[in-house]
Write an enzyme that holds these catalytic residues in place. Structure first.
Site, PDB file in Angstrom:
ATOM      1  N   GLU A  56       0.782  -1.240   0.000  1.00  0.00           N
ATOM      2  CA  GLU A  56       0.000   0.000   0.000  1.00  0.00           C
ATOM      3  C   GLU A  56       0.814   1.290   0.000  1.00  0.00           C
ATOM      4  O   GLU A  56       0.822   2.048   0.983  1.00  0.00           O
ATOM      5  CB  GLU A  56      -0.952   0.006   1.196  1.00  0.00           C
ATOM      6  CG  GLU A  56      -1.915  -1.146   1.164  1.00  0.00           C
ATOM      7  CD  GLU A  56      -3.057  -1.008   2.164  1.00  0.00           C
ATOM      8  OE1 GLU A  56      -3.050  -0.052   2.949  1.00  0.00           O
ATOM      9  OE2 GLU A  56      -3.953  -1.850   2.129  1.00  0.00           O
ATOM     10  N   GLU A  71      -5.012  -8.830   0.292  1.00  0.00           N
ATOM     11  CA  GLU A  71      -5.755  -8.594   1.540  1.00  0.00           C
ATOM     12  C   GLU A  71      -7.217  -8.357   1.228  1.00  0.00           C
ATOM     13  O   GLU A  71      -7.554  -7.647   0.279  1.00  0.00           O
ATOM     14  CB  GLU A  71      -5.280  -7.324   2.272  1.00  0.00           C
ATOM     15  CG  GLU A  71      -4.019  -7.443   3.049  1.00  0.00           C
ATOM     16  CD  GLU A  71      -3.604  -6.123   3.700  1.00  0.00           C
ATOM     17  OE1 GLU A  71      -4.474  -5.299   4.047  1.00  0.00           O
ATOM     18  OE2 GLU A  71      -2.387  -5.930   3.851  1.00  0.00           O
TER      19      GLU A  71
HETATM   20  C1  GCO Z   1      -3.693  -1.813   5.320  1.00  0.00           C
HETATM   21  C2  GCO Z   1      -2.652  -2.743   5.710  1.00  0.00           C
HETATM   22  C3  GCO Z   1      -3.059  -3.570   6.867  1.00  0.00           C
HETATM   23  C4  GCO Z   1      -4.278  -3.135   7.639  1.00  0.00           C
HETATM   24  C5  GCO Z   1      -5.551  -3.656   7.040  1.00  0.00           C
HETATM   25  C6  GCO Z   1      -6.805  -3.207   7.769  1.00  0.00           C
HETATM   26  O1  GCO Z   1      -4.408  -2.119   4.396  1.00  0.00           O
HETATM   27  O2  GCO Z   1      -3.830  -0.769   5.933  1.00  0.00           O
HETATM   28  O3  GCO Z   1      -2.142  -3.496   4.705  1.00  0.00           O
HETATM   29  O4  GCO Z   1      -1.899  -3.437   7.592  1.00  0.00           O
HETATM   30  O5  GCO Z   1      -4.195  -3.565   8.941  1.00  0.00           O
HETATM   31  O6  GCO Z   1      -5.661  -3.255   5.733  1.00  0.00           O
HETATM   32  O7  GCO Z   1      -6.923  -1.828   7.721  1.00  0.00           O
END
Ligand code: GCO
Length: 460
Positions: free
Chosen positions: A166, A365
């Site tokens: 990200e 994710e």
């Molecule tokens: C993000 C990260 C994760 C977060 C998840 C929930 O996307 O911010 O990759 O570390 O914890 O996405 O917000």
């Protein structure tokens, strides 16, 4: 492949990140990161929580891997901590830090779990921050040096790699925002600076990919994990579909948290989007064709983190317009997480079309945060998470049935953990963690996921 099935060999996984679970923030030679400093500064994170202990995974990794194994998890996306491995970010390697990941990888492989490694999930060595972080060109070689160290050590057993997690968050929320609720280091910079930081992230990624390929013994499969909300067409009309596609990739207004095209076009297509160059004009860093060649190293999969989305319709002249959410739309504990079940389908489709239908899409994710607690019966009944995952996976299955190439799905997260500026208040895990005793309790969703995995999603 049977129609309407997940492909054979599709991997079912869970994801975490170093700072969010490891704890052990200052032992065995680890250097401080910007998140250590940000949390210790106080008042930046909800209730002054820190990742000092987190889930204490550093000491409990064997128990955690055993739990993953008992749940049938096939792949585990973890991140290595740059300052644990290189305390100042370059030069000296901390053998003990590297040894931790060495043991972790062995433990995973012995449990039949495929490790997928992210090299940077936001815990930048503090020393590099003091030297200007992503604004300083030196970070490009420093990241490549770190990537080489990790690939040399683990690349004889690890074959799946992600350079960055990200970029929109660690740059946009870290340097484009400032104030509370922001991410480390909590600064606010000009667009000129922010664009320079994206450019250096791009070049660091390119050099990082080269470093992995040059140092890993196994054939490396490399991607990254950018984030994006999905844009979901309001109807089946061609106009709404076009509007949703435009909303996904257009650079219409300046934003420190830019569109996916500014992040991914240079990597996958070897060019910056025209509308972004026009929008920013001379704020955009000067780049050469040699830069673009470095940036656009061949990638092996299209990864993305996706949790939510917006419904888009064609407005005047076909311009994308957001359709307001229906009142009472289901949502998670954090406001940004509204349930939009078609998100994975649409993002997989738009990304696959634009960045190469020959490359598998990997959901790096997806998940849900809920107010989960241990019930009187000793179990954690997180029906909402089961419903969230089930609905989203139906969308992913639709993508498979339409011939979109799919590689893996990683649920965020394996266990409850430190949710950045939200501290421990947002629980994203399929395993509940009691942050006083550190006891792990698999939630109902973990057992549900076990069944999904066992039949390769046929029950979805
Ligand atoms: C993000 C990260 C994760 C977060 C998840 C929930 O996307 O911010 O990759 O570390 O914890 O996405 O917000």
């Amino acid at each position: 492949m049977a129609k309407n099935s997940f492909p054979k060999g599709f991997k079912w996984g869970v994801a975490t990140a170093s700072y969010q679970i490891e704890g052990a923030w200052n032992i065995d030679g680890k250097g401080p990161s910007i998140w250590d400093e940000f949390c210790h500064r106080g008042e930046k994170v909800w209730n002054n929580h820190t990742g000092d202990v987190a889930c204490d995974h550093y000491h409990r990794y064997k128990e955690d891997v055993a739990l993953m194994r008992s749940l049938g998890i096939q792949a585990y996306r973890l991140s290595t901590s740059w300052p644990r491995i290189m305390p100042t970010g370059f030069g000296k390697v901390n053998a003990k830090g590297l040894a931790f990941y060495d043991k972790l990888v062995d433990t995973l492989l012995a449990a039949g779990i495929d490790p997928w490694i992210t090299l940077f999930h936001w815990d930048l060595p503090l020393e590099l921050e003091n030297r200007g972080s992503w604004r300083n060109d030196e970070i490009i070689d420093q990241f490549a040096e770190y990537a080489a160290v990790v690939a040399r050590k683990l690349g004889d057993r690890v074959s799946n790699w992600m350079t960055f997690n990200e970029p929109q968050c660690f740059i946009g929320l870290g340097y484009g925002n400032g104030g509370n609720g922001a991410h480390a280091p909590g600064e606010k910079h000009s667009y000129r600076d922010i664009l320079k930081m994206y450019f250096n992230f791009h070049r660091a990624h390119g050099k990082g990919v080269q470093a992995i390929r040059a140092n890993a013994k196994l054939k490396a499969k490399i991607g990254l994990a950018p984030c994006s909300g999905a844009n979901i067409p309001a109807s089946n009309s061609k106009a709404d579909l076009e509007a949703a596609r435009t909303a996904t990739f257009a650079n219409a207004a300046k934003n420190a948290f830019p569109s996916s095209s500014l992040i991914l076009d240079p990597l996958f297509l070897g060019k910056y989007p025209e509308d972004a160059l026009k929008l920013y004009g001379d704020e955009f860093p000067k780049f050469t064709s040699a830069d673009m060649k470095l940036i656009s190293q061949k990638l092996d999969f299209i990864g993305f983190n996706c949790y939510s989305g917006a419904t888009i319709k064609a407005g005047k002249d076909g311009k994308p317009e957001v359709v307001p959410q229906r009142p009472g739309n289901p949502r998670g504990q954090l406001d940004w997480l509204s349930i939009e079940p078609d998100s994975l389908y649409w993002l997989a489709r738009f990304f696959s079309e634009r960045y190469g239908a020959d490359k598998p899409v990997v959901i790096t994710e997806n998940g849900f945060c809920n107010l989960d607690w241990v019930s009187l019966d000793g179990k954690v009944h997180d029906q909402a998470r089961i419903d969230q995952a089930h609905r989203y996976l139906k969308g992913l299955k639709r993508a498979a049935s339409e011939g979109i190439k799919l590689g893996a799905y990683f649920h965020w997260s394996f266990m409850d953990n430190f949710e950045w500026a939200e501290g421990y208040r947002a629980r994203f895990g399929m395993v509940h963690v009691d942050f006083e005793t550190l006891k792990r309790t698999p939630k109902d969703s973990a057992y549900w996921y076990k069944d999904v995995i066992a039949c390769n999603g046929e029950n979805i």
